[in-house]
Design a protein around this motif. Structure first.
Motif, mmCIF file in Angstrom:
data_model
loop_
_atom_site.group_PDB
_atom_site.id
_atom_site.type_symbol
_atom_site.label_atom_id
_atom_site.label_comp_id
_atom_site.label_asym_id
_atom_site.label_seq_id
_atom_site.Cartn_x
_atom_site.Cartn_y
_atom_site.Cartn_z
ATOM 1 N N GLY A 1 0.739 -1.273 -0.150
ATOM 2 C CA GLY A 1 -0.060 -0.133 0.056
ATOM 3 C C GLY A 1 0.824 1.388 -0.160
ATOM 4 N N GLY A 2 0.103 2.348 0.148
ATOM 5 C CA GLY A 2 0.728 3.657 -0.018
ATOM 6 C C GLY A 2 0.668 4.250 -1.443
ATOM 7 N N GLY B 1 3.576 5.650 -2.824
ATOM 8 C CA GLY B 1 5.030 5.699 -3.402
ATOM 9 C C GLY B 1 5.591 7.159 -3.428
ATOM 10 N N ILE B 2 5.083 8.173 -2.991
ATOM 11 C CA ILE B 2 5.358 9.345 -3.068
ATOM 12 C C ILE B 2 5.726 10.027 -1.686
ATOM 13 N N ASN B 3 4.713 9.937 -0.881
ATOM 14 C CA ASN B 3 4.821 10.316 0.468
ATOM 15 C C ASN B 3 4.725 9.213 1.435
ATOM 16 N N THR B 4 4.003 8.035 1.095
ATOM 17 C CA THR B 4 3.686 6.929 2.117
ATOM 18 C C THR B 4 3.823 5.536 1.537
ATOM 19 N N PHE B 5 4.169 4.729 2.457
ATOM 20 C CA PHE B 5 4.123 3.151 1.938
ATOM 21 C C PHE B 5 3.619 2.473 2.916
ATOM 22 N N GLY B 6 3.070 1.315 2.697
ATOM 23 C CA GLY B 6 2.341 0.463 3.744
ATOM 24 C C GLY B 6 3.100 -0.809 4.199
ATOM 25 N N LEU B 7 2.917 -0.917 5.390
ATOM 26 C CA LEU B 7 3.418 -2.009 6.248
ATOM 27 C C LEU B 7 2.458 -3.376 5.917
ATOM 28 N N PRO B 8 3.089 -4.570 5.910
ATOM 29 C CA PRO B 8 1.900 -5.810 5.758
ATOM 30 C C PRO B 8 1.021 -5.643 6.663
ATOM 31 N N ASN B 9 -0.277 -6.352 6.133
ATOM 32 C CA ASN B 9 -1.167 -6.295 7.116
ATOM 33 C C ASN B 9 -1.631 -7.768 7.643
ATOM 34 N N LEU B 10 -1.260 -8.088 8.753
ATOM 35 C CA LEU B 10 -1.236 -9.549 9.281
ATOM 36 C C LEU B 10 -2.481 -9.842 10.073
ATOM 37 N N GLN B 11 -3.231 -8.933 10.182
ATOM 38 C CA GLN B 11 -4.269 -9.152 11.050
ATOM 39 C C GLN B 11 -5.416 -10.183 10.341
ATOM 40 N N SER B 12 -5.682 -11.091 11.175
ATOM 41 C CA SER B 12 -6.512 -12.121 10.603
ATOM 42 C C SER B 12 -6.077 -12.649 9.399
ATOM 43 N N ARG B 13 -4.627 -12.931 9.192
ATOM 44 C CA ARG B 13 -4.141 -13.443 8.100
ATOM 45 C C ARG B 13 -3.301 -14.631 8.313
ATOM 46 N N VAL B 14 -2.976 -15.588 7.682
ATOM 47 C CA VAL B 14 -1.908 -16.621 7.612
ATOM 48 C C VAL B 14 -0.954 -16.223 6.586
ATOM 49 N N MET B 15 0.473 -16.154 6.831
ATOM 50 C CA MET B 15 1.311 -15.989 6.119
ATOM 51 C C MET B 15 1.657 -17.381 5.015
ATOM 52 N N VAL B 16 1.892 -17.137 3.816
ATOM 53 C CA VAL B 16 2.380 -18.333 2.841
ATOM 54 C C VAL B 16 3.355 -17.805 1.941
ATOM 55 N N HIS B 17 4.320 -18.686 1.673
ATOM 56 C CA HIS B 17 5.535 -18.275 1.041
ATOM 57 C C HIS B 17 5.327 -17.892 -0.484
ATOM 58 N N GLN B 18 5.887 -16.711 -0.929
ATOM 59 C CA GLN B 18 5.747 -16.265 -2.157
ATOM 60 C C GLN B 18 6.366 -17.338 -3.361
ATOM 61 N N GLY B 19 5.886 -17.303 -4.312
ATOM 62 C CA GLY B 19 6.339 -18.040 -5.650
ATOM 63 C C GLY B 19 5.232 -19.308 -5.692
ATOM 64 N N THR B 20 5.787 -20.536 -6.358
ATOM 65 C CA THR B 20 5.054 -21.536 -6.845
ATOM 66 C C THR B 20 5.685 -22.987 -6.284
ATOM 67 N N GLY B 21 4.889 -23.562 -5.631
ATOM 68 C CA GLY B 21 5.170 -24.784 -5.166
ATOM 69 C C GLY B 21 4.591 -25.995 -6.133
ATOM 70 N N ALA B 22 5.047 -26.989 -5.999
ATOM 71 C CA ALA B 22 4.700 -28.312 -6.818
ATOM 72 C C ALA B 22 3.061 -28.506 -6.567
ATOM 73 N N GLY B 23 2.300 -28.386 -7.607
ATOM 74 C CA GLY B 23 1.176 -28.496 -7.571
ATOM 75 C C GLY B 23 0.173 -27.445 -6.698
ATOM 76 N N LEU B 24 0.831 -26.248 -6.511
ATOM 77 C CA LEU B 24 0.257 -25.293 -5.684
ATOM 78 C C LEU B 24 -0.049 -23.924 -6.671
#
Length: 178
Positions: A46-47, A49-72
């Protein structure tokens, strides 16, 4: 404790921010005050890109790895997916049938195990094709016997969780790439 990497995220069981860390709650930060962290995160979360940028929002979220896994499914950094509540439509239900069993014979017993009850109740969802509670006229099955169910109300779709705070380092060692 060793100094954290700038942008490092960790779980914290306390109910406050540690000095030099911020909650991962999607808040916007000033680029001018956090330029090194901005070079790592950009506007991925978010943000403008001129004055602001956002932090990740992990409220009520589960983290997953970025990219592609086999069959995913491929996941892109910062992508948000899933829903806390879902409504299931009839199109999402597996194909199936509900068989209507009926007869024109009169009921013969007050204990209807494998038989028709002698005196049907008009308040139940079971109906006779011939006869009413008094047995004088034809009656259709009760509307609840053939009506849709569910009312399209959303249901909770969250797996079991334990609430903790995710924090992101606002200060620390700038991470070097290999």
């Amino acid at each position: 404790m060793a100094q954290p990497f700038l942008g490092e995220i960790k779980l914290f069981a306390g109910n406050f921010q540690i000095r030099g860390w911020a909650f991962c709650n999607g808040q916007l930060l000033s680029i001018a005050n956090n330029d090194a962290l901005y070079t790592l995160l950009g506007t991925t979360y978010g943000g403008d890109g001129i004055n602001t940028f956002g932090l990740p929002n992990l409220q009520s979220r589960v983290m997953v790895h970025q990219g592609t896994g086999a069959g995913l499914t491929t996941r892109v950094m910062g992508e948000v997916a899933g829903a806390e509540n879902v409504s299931v439509s009839t199109a999402q239900l597996p194909a199936h049938t509900h068989t209507v069993i009926a007869t024109t014979a009169n009921g013969t017993t007050t204990s209807p195990a494998n038989a028709l009850p002698a005196a049907p109740s008009l308040s139940t969802s079971f109906g006779y094709l011939s006869g009413t509670a008094t047995g004088t006229t034809d009656a259709a099955p009760a509307p609840t016997a053939i009506a849709s169910a569910g009312n399209s109300q959303p249901h909770n779709n969250i797996m079991p969780v334990l609430a903790l705070n995710y924090l992101i380092a606002l200060e620390g060692v700038y991470p070097q790439q290999n």
